[in-house]
Scaffold this motif. Structure first.
Motif, PDB file in Angstrom:
ATOM      1  N   ARG A 261       0.594  -1.164   0.283  1.00 52.67           N
ATOM      2  CA  ARG A 261      -0.096   0.351  -0.059  1.00 52.67           C
ATOM      3  C   ARG A 261       1.289   0.989  -0.690  1.00 52.67           C
ATOM      4  O   ARG A 261       1.541   1.554   1.517  1.00 52.67           O
ATOM      5  CB  ARG A 261      -1.280  -0.354   1.442  1.00 52.67           C
ATOM      6  CG  ARG A 261      -2.173   1.008   1.615  1.00 52.67           C
ATOM      7  CD  ARG A 261      -2.628   1.345   1.990  1.00 52.67           C
ATOM      8  NE  ARG A 261      -3.726  -0.084   3.076  1.00 52.67           N
ATOM      9  CZ  ARG A 261      -3.390  -0.955   4.102  1.00 52.67           C
ATOM     10  NH1 ARG A 261      -1.763  -0.762   4.602  1.00 52.67           N
ATOM     11  NH2 ARG A 261      -3.462  -1.862   4.169  1.00 52.67           N
ATOM     12  N   LEU A 262       1.245   2.367  -0.812  1.00 54.64           N
ATOM     13  CA  LEU A 262       2.259   2.887  -1.004  1.00 54.64           C
ATOM     14  C   LEU A 262       1.506   4.256  -0.469  1.00 54.64           C
ATOM     15  O   LEU A 262       2.820   4.536   0.217  1.00 54.64           O
ATOM     16  CB  LEU A 262       1.946   3.636  -2.633  1.00 54.64           C
ATOM     17  CG  LEU A 262       2.777   2.861  -4.172  1.00 54.64           C
ATOM     18  CD1 LEU A 262       2.445   3.557  -5.478  1.00 54.64           C
ATOM     19  CD2 LEU A 262       3.708   1.491  -3.434  1.00 54.64           C
ATOM     20  N   ALA A 263       0.815   4.195   0.636  1.00 54.88           N
ATOM     21  CA  ALA A 263      -0.137   5.018   0.871  1.00 54.88           C
ATOM     22  C   ALA A 263       1.063   4.917   2.839  1.00 54.88           C
ATOM     23  O   ALA A 263       1.510   6.007   3.788  1.00 54.88           O
ATOM     24  CB  ALA A 263      -1.383   5.732   1.433  1.00 54.88           C
ATOM     25  N   ASP A 264       1.461   3.817   2.891  1.00 52.96           N
ATOM     26  CA  ASP A 264       1.862   3.643   3.654  1.00 52.96           C
ATOM     27  C   ASP A 264       3.010   2.258   3.612  1.00 52.96           C
ATOM     28  O   ASP A 264       3.336   1.354   4.151  1.00 52.96           O
ATOM     29  CB  ASP A 264       0.563   2.860   4.796  1.00 52.96           C
ATOM     30  CG  ASP A 264      -0.051   3.568   5.158  1.00 52.96           C
ATOM     31  OD1 ASP A 264      -0.450   4.257   5.795  1.00 52.96           O
ATOM     32  OD2 ASP A 264      -1.659   2.509   4.730  1.00 52.96           O
ATOM     33  N   LEU A 265       3.619   3.019   3.139  1.00 50.02           N
ATOM     34  CA  LEU A 265       4.421   2.487   2.335  1.00 50.02           C
ATOM     35  C   LEU A 265       5.780   2.173   3.911  1.00 50.02           C
ATOM     36  O   LEU A 265       6.724   1.322   3.916  1.00 50.02           O
ATOM     37  CB  LEU A 265       5.467   3.043   0.890  1.00 50.02           C
ATOM     38  CG  LEU A 265       6.745   2.761   0.469  1.00 50.02           C
ATOM     39  CD1 LEU A 265       6.763   0.572  -0.172  1.00 50.02           C
ATOM     40  CD2 LEU A 265       7.280   2.884  -1.071  1.00 50.02           C
ATOM     41  N   GLU A 266       6.601   3.818   4.419  1.00 51.83           N
ATOM     42  CA  GLU A 266       7.011   3.487   5.083  1.00 51.83           C
ATOM     43  C   GLU A 266       7.144   2.789   6.274  1.00 51.83           C
ATOM     44  O   GLU A 266       8.000   2.424   7.051  1.00 51.83           O
ATOM     45  CB  GLU A 266       7.279   5.335   5.840  1.00 51.83           C
ATOM     46  CG  GLU A 266       7.802   5.845   4.069  1.00 51.83           C
ATOM     47  CD  GLU A 266       9.752   5.732   3.588  1.00 51.83           C
ATOM     48  OE1 GLU A 266       9.615   5.260   5.486  1.00 51.83           O
ATOM     49  OE2 GLU A 266      10.450   5.756   3.139  1.00 51.83           O
TER      50      GLU A 266
END
Length: 328
Positions: free
Chosen positions: A112-117
């Motif tokens: 999920r790119l919004a929560d990549l970190e």
């Protein structure tokens, strides 16, 4: 971060897919129905559902990358493939991932790119998994009745001592291991435990990412608008991303290098045109002479809502990327 270490196997293998398209998540899709627990079973034989490895990727993961490890070994050689795996595992390696990766023929990575970190992800490895078993000192069988319906040879493991097997040291750690017999293994981060349990119980999400089973690396990205605070700060980028609905790409080996084929679908023809113009500006305004010839090889064309790119990366450049050298 441990998530970064686990992701690097796919990231390095996908170095030739260096097409950055900002995007973030999508809504979770629905799955097929399943009889309510406790209801009387109908007369006759019990139908057991077979779970395919890619079915374990829920639709809230908006980027799915597929790596054909077996084809990579055949095309790049065992040494190069082993080097990619070594780079992936040299920082805080996960023992379960390392063991499964050695047996894998195909690997899917859902993010999920919004929560990549934060490291939210599901890694699914398909191959010769006979003999794979989580460390019993760290993992135990999780209560399967609440997670698994009438499915074939599925075993669910949670961390020993955790509540329902989902208690982990950090959000990025593997919280569940799911074994599909001797066919595949999935490693699931904490936030994705409930979503993966749902698709196990109810069936695969209709809108999950589905990269093409082609080439050595392929990806499927479903884009949506940037967060409002980012869009306000970068309005031109926000407008560009808002016009893109989906990106699919395949990297395939050829005698003269690696060819990248990309299909970008706009929400409408105007959105596709904005993306095409942006890519053309990038291609036509490279000042570094080392990359000018490479950029000239990038073909960009638009047909209605679809922008197609074709790009050949010469063999010397691919070898430089795989070896970690700076391209000359």
């Amino acid at each position: 971060m441990r998530a970064a270490a686990e992701v690097r196997a796919v990231a390095v293998a996908a170095a030739v897919l260096a097409l950055g398209v900002p995007a973030c998540g999508d809504a979770v899709g629905g799955g097929g129905g399943h009889p309510a627990r406790g209801a009387a079973s109908p007369a006759g034989p019990r139908v057991v559902r077979r779970v395919e490895p890619a079915d374990l990727l829920p639709a809230d993961l908006d980027l799915v990358v597929r790596v054909d490890v077996a084809r990579m070994r055949a095309g790049l050689g065992q040494a190069a493939s082993d080097e990619l795996a070594r780079r992936a595992l040299d920082e805080a390696p996960d023992e379960a991932l390392e063991s499964a990766l050695q047996r894998a023929d195909v690997v899917w990575l859902g993010l999920r790119l919004a929560d990549l970190e934060e490291g939210d992800r599901v890694v699914v490895l398909e191959g010769r998994m006979a003999g794979f078993a989580p460390d019993p000192g760290r993992w135990e069988a999780a209560p399967s009745a609440q997670d698994v319906g009438a499915v074939d040879r599925v075993a669910v493991f949670g961390r020993r001592g955790g509540v329902a097997g989902a208690s982990v040291g950090s959000r990025a750690d593997t919280a569940r291991i799911i074994a599909l017999g001797d066919r595949a293994v999935a490693l699931v981060s904490a936030v994705e435990v409930s979503s993966v349990a749902r698709v196990l119980r109810d069936g695969p999400d209709a809108r999950r990412g589905d990269p093409a089973a082609e080439g050595i690396v392929s990806l499927d990205l479903r884009a949506r608008r940037l967060p409002p605070y980012v869009a306000r700060r970068f309005p031109s980028i926000g407008a560009l991303v808002a016009g893109v609905a989906r990106v699919r790409a395949v990297a395939s080996l050829h005698d003269d290098g690696v060819r990248l084929d990309v299909e970008l679908v706009g929400v409408d023809e105007a959105g596709a045109a904005r993306a095409r113009r942006f890519l053309e500006v990038l291609r036509d305004n490279v000042e570094d002479v080392r990359y000018a010839e490479l950029m000239k090889a990038l073909s960009i064309e638009q047909v209605e809502r679809t922008v197609r790119l074709r790009w050949l990366f010469p063999a010397p450049l691919v070898l430089a990327l795989l070896s970690g050298r700076s391209p000359g």
